[in-house]
Scaffold this motif. Structure first.
Motif, short mmCIF file in Angstrom:
data_model
loop_
_atom_site.label_atom_id
_atom_site.label_comp_id
_atom_site.label_asym_id
_atom_site.label_seq_id
_atom_site.Cartn_x
_atom_site.Cartn_y
_atom_site.Cartn_z
N HIS A 3 0.86 -0.98 0.18
CA HIS A 3 0.05 0.08 -0.02
C HIS A 3 0.74 1.28 -0.13
O HIS A 3 1.93 1.34 0.44
CB HIS A 3 -0.83 0.05 1.16
CG HIS A 3 -1.97 -1.23 1.17
ND1 HIS A 3 -2.78 -1.42 0.34
CD2 HIS A 3 -2.06 -2.18 2.05
CE1 HIS A 3 -3.55 -2.42 0.34
NE2 HIS A 3 -3.02 -2.97 1.44
N PHE A 4 0.22 2.31 -0.59
CA PHE A 4 1.18 3.60 -0.55
C PHE A 4 0.05 4.58 -1.35
O PHE A 4 -1.05 4.30 -1.29
CB PHE A 4 2.06 3.67 -1.79
CG PHE A 4 1.48 3.39 -3.15
CD1 PHE A 4 1.29 4.42 -4.04
CD2 PHE A 4 1.29 1.96 -3.84
CE1 PHE A 4 1.02 4.42 -5.41
CE2 PHE A 4 0.77 1.98 -4.87
CZ PHE A 4 0.69 3.18 -5.80
N SER A 5 0.61 6.04 -1.01
CA SER A 5 -0.48 7.03 -1.27
C SER A 5 0.42 7.94 -2.35
O SER A 5 1.46 8.23 -2.15
CB SER A 5 -0.73 7.74 -0.39
OG SER A 5 -1.66 8.83 -0.44
N LEU A 6 -0.14 8.32 -3.40
CA LEU A 6 0.58 8.99 -4.50
C LEU A 6 -0.30 10.35 -4.85
O LEU A 6 -1.39 10.22 -5.30
CB LEU A 6 0.70 8.33 -5.77
CG LEU A 6 1.32 9.01 -7.14
CD1 LEU A 6 2.63 9.58 -6.74
CD2 LEU A 6 1.41 8.12 -8.13
N SER A 7 0.25 11.59 -4.65
CA SER A 7 -0.12 12.88 -4.94
C SER A 7 0.63 13.40 -5.94
O SER A 7 1.70 13.53 -5.84
CB SER A 7 -0.07 13.60 -3.60
OG SER A 7 -0.54 15.07 -3.92
#
Length: 253
Positions: free
Chosen positions: A31-35
Motif C-alpha cells: 500500500h502507498f499514497s501518490l499525490s
C-alpha cells in the motif's frame, strides 16, 4: 591494490522505472499514497490566480483574493510537505515546465528523491503501459473511484466497488468529501482497497488525509485524467487526443 577498478553505480531515476515501482506495489498489495502536482497545482502552490472551470468537464479555480479558498489551500500545502515511508509526491519535470519551476517544486516539497516522482508518471510515453498494464490490473482488486459527475461507466474496463462523484471546483465545493470517505473507512474497517481519485487539487488533499487519518492498509492514487476515455468525458490532454509527440515523450528528471 590488485589492479581492479571499482566503479560505483548510482541508481538513476527513470520514467519507466518509476512506473514499474508503482505498478509492482499494486500487483503485490504494497500500500502507498501518490499525490501528483501538475502545472495547475503548481500555480496554487505559488499563490497565483488560476481559473480553468470552463476547461473540459469543469476543473477548478484559485483566487488568492478570495478567503473562502484559504482552508483548502492550507490543507493542500500541508499535503505537499508531509513525509512518510509510502507517501509519494509527483512533481512537474524540467522538460515540461523548465528547470526553475522544477527545482522550486523539489525544494518546496522537502521530499527526498525516493519519495518524489513525475506528476505525469502515467501519461506521455508511459500512457501505453497505463492502458495495457496498469488499468487492466485494477480488475484484480477492490477499487473505489472518485470521478467527475459527468462520467458514464459502461465502458470502464473494471467494476468499481464504489463510485463517488464530484463537480467543478471540487477542492472547494466537495471539500467535506474527505471526511465522509474517512468515516466510511473507519466505520467499516475498510482494508486492501485501491482508491482511484480524479478530482483536481481535491485529489491531492484526499490522498493525504485518507493516508494520514484513515488507513494505511489501503492505496490512494491521484490518477488525473487517465480514465477519461473510459468514463466518456471530454478529452483535453494531448496524450488522450493521440498527439504522437506527447505519446512518445519520455520525461526526464
Amino acid at each position: 591494490m590488485d589492479g581492479k577498478q571499482f566503479i560505483t553505480y548510482i541508481k538513476m531515476k527513470t520514467f519507466g522505472g518509476d512506473f514499474d515501482k508503482f505498478l509492482n506495489k499494486i500487483k503485490t498489495g504494497e500500500h502507498f499514497s501518490l499525490s501528483r502536482w501538475g502545472d495547475g497545482e503548481l500555480t496554487i502552490l505559488e499563490g497565483k490566480h488560476i481559473d480553468i472551470r470552463s476547461k473540459g468537464n469543469g476543473e477548478f479555480r484559485y483566487d488568492p483574493n478570495m478567503p473562502q479558498y484559504d482552508q483548502a489551500r492550507e490543507k493542500l500545502l500541508e499535503s505537499y510537505v508531509y513525509k512518510d515511508d509510502q507517501y509519494y509526491i509527483g512533481i512537474a519535470c524540467p522538460c515540461c515546465v523548465g528547470q526553475e519551476k522544477y527545482q522550486y517544486m523539489k525544494d518546496k516539497s522537502g521530499q527526498d528523491e525516493e519519495h518524489l516522482t513525475w506528476a505525469n508518471i502515467f501519461v506521455n510515453a508511459n500512457y501505453r503501459r497505463t492502458i495495457n498494464e496498469l488499468i487492466p490490473e485494477f480488475k484484480n482488486h477492490s477499487v473505489t473511484i472518485v470521478v467527475n459527475k459527468n462520467s458514464r461507466f459502461e465502458k470502464l474496463p473494471f467494476k468499481p466497488n464504489q463510485i463517488l462523484t464530484v463537480g467543478t471546483d471540487a477542492w472547494y465545493y466537495n471539500f467535506d468529501l474527505g471526511r465522509d470517505i474517512l468515516e466510511n473507512i473507519l466505520m467499516r474497517e475498510i482494508k486492501n482497497e485501491i482508491f482511484l481519485i480524479a478530482a483536481g487539487p481535491l485529489a491531492n488533499i484526499l490522498t493525504f488525509s485518507l493516508w494520514t487519518l484513515g488507513s494505511k492498509n489501503n492505496t490512494y492514487i491521484d490518477v488525473g485524467s487517465i480514465l477519461d476515455p473510459y468514463l466518456q468525458l471530454k478529452l483535453t490532454r494531448q496524450y488522450l487526443l493521440g498527439n504522437p509527440l506527447t505519446l512518445n515523450k519520455v520525461c526526464v528528471w
